[in-house]
Design an enzyme around this catalytic site. Sequence first.
Site, PDB file in Angstrom:
ATOM      1  NE  ARG A 229     103.950  54.779  50.260  1.00 15.90           N
ATOM      2  CZ  ARG A 229     104.006  53.586  49.658  1.00 15.90           C
ATOM      3  NH1 ARG A 229     105.023  52.770  49.886  1.00 15.90           N
ATOM      4  NH2 ARG A 229     103.074  53.212  48.813  1.00 15.90           N
ATOM      5  CD  GLU A 258     110.570  56.791  47.921  1.00 19.27           C
ATOM      6  OE1 GLU A 258     110.020  56.326  46.899  1.00 19.27           O
ATOM      7  OE2 GLU A 258     110.452  56.275  49.038  1.00 19.27           O
ATOM      8  CG  HIS A 277     109.838  52.754  46.838  1.00 21.01           C
ATOM      9  ND1 HIS A 277     109.040  53.783  47.250  1.00 21.01           N
ATOM     10  CD2 HIS A 277     109.038  51.660  46.899  1.00 21.01           C
ATOM     11  CE1 HIS A 277     107.829  53.346  47.534  1.00 21.01           C
ATOM     12  NE2 HIS A 277     107.803  52.034  47.326  1.00 21.01           N
TER      13      HIS A 277
HETATM   14  N1  LIG Z   1     108.667  49.564  49.952  1.00 22.13           N
HETATM   15  C1  LIG Z   1     107.834  48.999  49.110  1.00 22.13           C
HETATM   16  O1  LIG Z   1     108.224  48.634  47.991  1.00 22.13           O
HETATM   17  C2  LIG Z   1     106.431  48.759  49.525  1.00 22.13           C
HETATM   18  C3  LIG Z   1     105.887  49.447  50.586  1.00 22.13           C
HETATM   19  N2  LIG Z   1     104.603  49.170  51.003  1.00 22.13           N
HETATM   20  C4  LIG Z   1     104.080  49.898  52.161  1.00 22.13           C
HETATM   21  O2  LIG Z   1     103.691  48.971  53.170  1.00 22.13           O
HETATM   22  C5  LIG Z   1     102.488  49.447  53.774  1.00 22.13           C
HETATM   23  C6  LIG Z   1     101.788  48.337  54.537  1.00 22.13           C
HETATM   24  O3  LIG Z   1     101.192  47.448  53.640  1.00 22.13           O
HETATM   25  P1  LIG Z   1     100.247  46.255  54.160  1.00 22.13           P
HETATM   26  O4  LIG Z   1     100.953  45.419  55.163  1.00 22.13           O
HETATM   27  O5  LIG Z   1      99.685  45.597  52.962  1.00 22.13           O
HETATM   28  O6  LIG Z   1      99.118  47.106  54.923  1.00 22.13           O
HETATM   29  P2  LIG Z   1      97.894  46.603  55.798  1.00 22.13           P
HETATM   30  O7  LIG Z   1      96.795  47.574  55.600  1.00 22.13           O
HETATM   31  O8  LIG Z   1      97.649  45.161  55.540  1.00 22.13           O
HETATM   32  O9  LIG Z   1      98.436  46.732  57.292  1.00 22.13           O
HETATM   33  C7  LIG Z   1      98.615  47.959  57.898  1.00 22.13           C
HETATM   34  C8  LIG Z   1      98.960  47.753  59.363  1.00 22.13           C
HETATM   35  O10 LIG Z   1      99.293  49.028  59.919  1.00 22.13           O
HETATM   36  C9  LIG Z   1      98.545  49.220  61.103  1.00 22.13           C
HETATM   37  N3  LIG Z   1      98.259  50.640  61.317  1.00 22.13           N
HETATM   38  C10 LIG Z   1      97.581  51.492  60.526  1.00 22.13           C
HETATM   39  N4  LIG Z   1      97.524  52.723  61.083  1.00 22.13           N
HETATM   40  C11 LIG Z   1      98.189  52.633  62.246  1.00 22.13           C
HETATM   41  C12 LIG Z   1      98.486  53.542  63.277  1.00 22.13           C
HETATM   42  N5  LIG Z   1      98.061  54.813  63.231  1.00 22.13           N
HETATM   43  N6  LIG Z   1      99.210  53.121  64.327  1.00 22.13           N
HETATM   44  C13 LIG Z   1      99.611  51.836  64.411  1.00 22.13           C
HETATM   45  N7  LIG Z   1      99.357  50.904  63.473  1.00 22.13           N
HETATM   46  C14 LIG Z   1      98.657  51.298  62.407  1.00 22.13           C
HETATM   47  C15 LIG Z   1      97.274  48.448  60.887  1.00 22.13           C
HETATM   48  O11 LIG Z   1      96.721  48.200  62.143  1.00 22.13           O
HETATM   49  P3  LIG Z   1      95.170  47.743  62.315  1.00 22.13           P
HETATM   50  O12 LIG Z   1      95.025  46.502  61.494  1.00 22.13           O
HETATM   51  O13 LIG Z   1      95.088  47.494  63.750  1.00 22.13           O
HETATM   52  O14 LIG Z   1      94.328  48.870  61.804  1.00 22.13           O
HETATM   53  C16 LIG Z   1      97.832  47.197  60.184  1.00 22.13           C
HETATM   54  O15 LIG Z   1      98.350  46.311  61.144  1.00 22.13           O
HETATM   55  C17 LIG Z   1     101.728  50.046  52.586  1.00 22.13           C
HETATM   56  O16 LIG Z   1     100.738  50.956  53.019  1.00 22.13           O
HETATM   57  C18 LIG Z   1     102.847  50.728  51.808  1.00 22.13           C
HETATM   58  O17 LIG Z   1     103.010  52.037  52.297  1.00 22.13           O
HETATM   59  C19 LIG Z   1     103.845  48.215  50.385  1.00 22.13           C
HETATM   60  C20 LIG Z   1     104.341  47.514  49.318  1.00 22.13           C
HETATM   61  C21 LIG Z   1     105.657  47.754  48.765  1.00 22.13           C
HETATM   62  O1  LIG Z   2     102.790  48.950  46.685  1.00 20.82           O
HETATM   63  C1  LIG Z   2     103.325  49.913  47.243  1.00 20.82           C
HETATM   64  O2  LIG Z   2     102.749  50.601  48.084  1.00 20.82           O
HETATM   65  C2  LIG Z   2     104.692  50.236  46.865  1.00 20.82           C
HETATM   66  O3  LIG Z   2     105.326  51.035  47.497  1.00 20.82           O
HETATM   67  C3  LIG Z   2     105.252  49.504  45.710  1.00 20.82           C
HETATM   68  O4  LIG Z   2     106.520  49.897  45.390  1.00 20.82           O
END
Ligand SMILES: NC(=O)C1=CN([C@@H]2O[C@H](COP(=O)(O)OP(=O)(O)OC[C@H]3O[C@@H](n4cnc5c(N)ncnc54)[C@H](OP(=O)(O)O)[C@@H]3O)[C@@H](O)[C@H]2O)C=CC1
Ligand SMILES: O=C(O)C(=O)CO
Length: 314
Positions: A229, A258, A277
């Site tokens: 994000r 955005e 995005h």
């Molecule tokens: N650009 C795009 O089109 C898209 C963007 N996204 C973004 O990607 C993000 C991640 O998705 P996803 O991988 O499924 O999420 P997950 O919930 O699977 O993973 C999140 C990770 O972030 C870590 N985390 C959370 N809070 C903290 C913190 N304060 N400090 C350090 N690490 C932290 C978690 O650690 P722990 O497990 O140790 O708690 C975990 O490893 C979404 O939230 C979204 O914002 C997603 C899809 C599409």
């Molecule tokens: O799934 C999300 O969080 C996204 O940002 C998709 O674009």
Amino acid sequence: MTVPILVYQPRAAQRYCTYLRDQGCDTVYPATTREEAEAILQQHPIEVVFGIGFPLDLLERYSSIRWLQLMSAGVDHVLHQGRVPARVTLTRMVGVFSRQMAEYVFAYLLHIEKGIERLCAQQREQRWKPFRAGVLTGKVIGVAGLGSIGQEVVRKARAFDMKVHGLSRTGEHADTVDRHFSDREWVDFVRELDYLVLTLPLTDQTRHVVNESVLWAMKPEAVIVNVGRGALMDESALIAALQQARLGGAVLDVFEQEPLPAESPLWRLPNVYVTPHMSGPTTVENGSTYFLENLARYQAGQALLGVVEPGAAY
Ligand SMILES: NC(=O)C1=CN([C@@H]2O[C@H](COP(=O)(O)OP(=O)(O)OC[C@H]3O[C@@H](n4cnc5c(N)ncnc54)[C@H](OP(=O)(O)O)[C@@H]3O)[C@@H](O)[C@H]2O)C=CC1
Ligand SMILES: O=C(O)C(=O)CO
């Protein structure tokens, strides 16, 4: 017979409903606005909402709703509105975007290492001028966020024989990286990196987590890739670091605002790649397929995928 489902999507609600009906869902109602949603909620005992940007106060007002399935992995845009009532299970999409987002990351890493822009320019000028391109092998990549998306970036980084560092909150999946850092160790985490990839969710704890002091600690040739994000980074500090050549470049799919405003220097800075995005898009097909799997679980009384625990921010 399926439970009554409201599909809330400003542009494509009808297309989602057509897809879901084709797959056997017989009680789906499309809404593209709050007014349309309210009209449906007044007429039908809606139990399930599948959507993006659904107004949370409607969950409070319509007590038949039991489950909200988001059409996204991120939940920040929902939770910033307030709390989800305890009776409603909130689920997000997990594992749907990982492969395409990791491919996005490595498309740009290879583009940068191999000097593809320079090669294209040379070809346009019919210039035969070999140069030594870089390699990913042995370079250090740091993945901040080791969840569903971060894990796939780690897996692909291994395929390129990179050194892989990771940062996460709890240390889950710490065993998949060569060095693991906690969320209190940002400055140490970034010091050695050639590439920093942000796959974190946006929460109160991660807002502006890449700030001036983190940027100052990075190698001046390092490149940041942000697919999480926009507000994970202090964008003004990022722009200053790029303008002062204290950072090698940035690949940015997400922004504090955005669409990215026309006046943002990010559009024009050299070594910055701006994409709208789109590294992990939700489509009617991938969104509905995930929803149908969860709906089958819901109707069978089984545990749902992607549950955001009450009080959790991701
Ligand atoms: N650009 C795009 O089109 C898209 C963007 N996204 C973004 O990607 C993000 C991640 O998705 P996803 O991988 O499924 O999420 P997950 O919930 O699977 O993973 C999140 C990770 O972030 C870590 N985390 C959370 N809070 C903290 C913190 N304060 N400090 C350090 N690490 C932290 C978690 O650690 P722990 O497990 O140790 O708690 C975990 O490893 C979404 O939230 C979204 O914002 C997603 C899809 C599409
Ligand atoms: O799934 C999300 O969080 C996204 O940002 C998709 O674009």
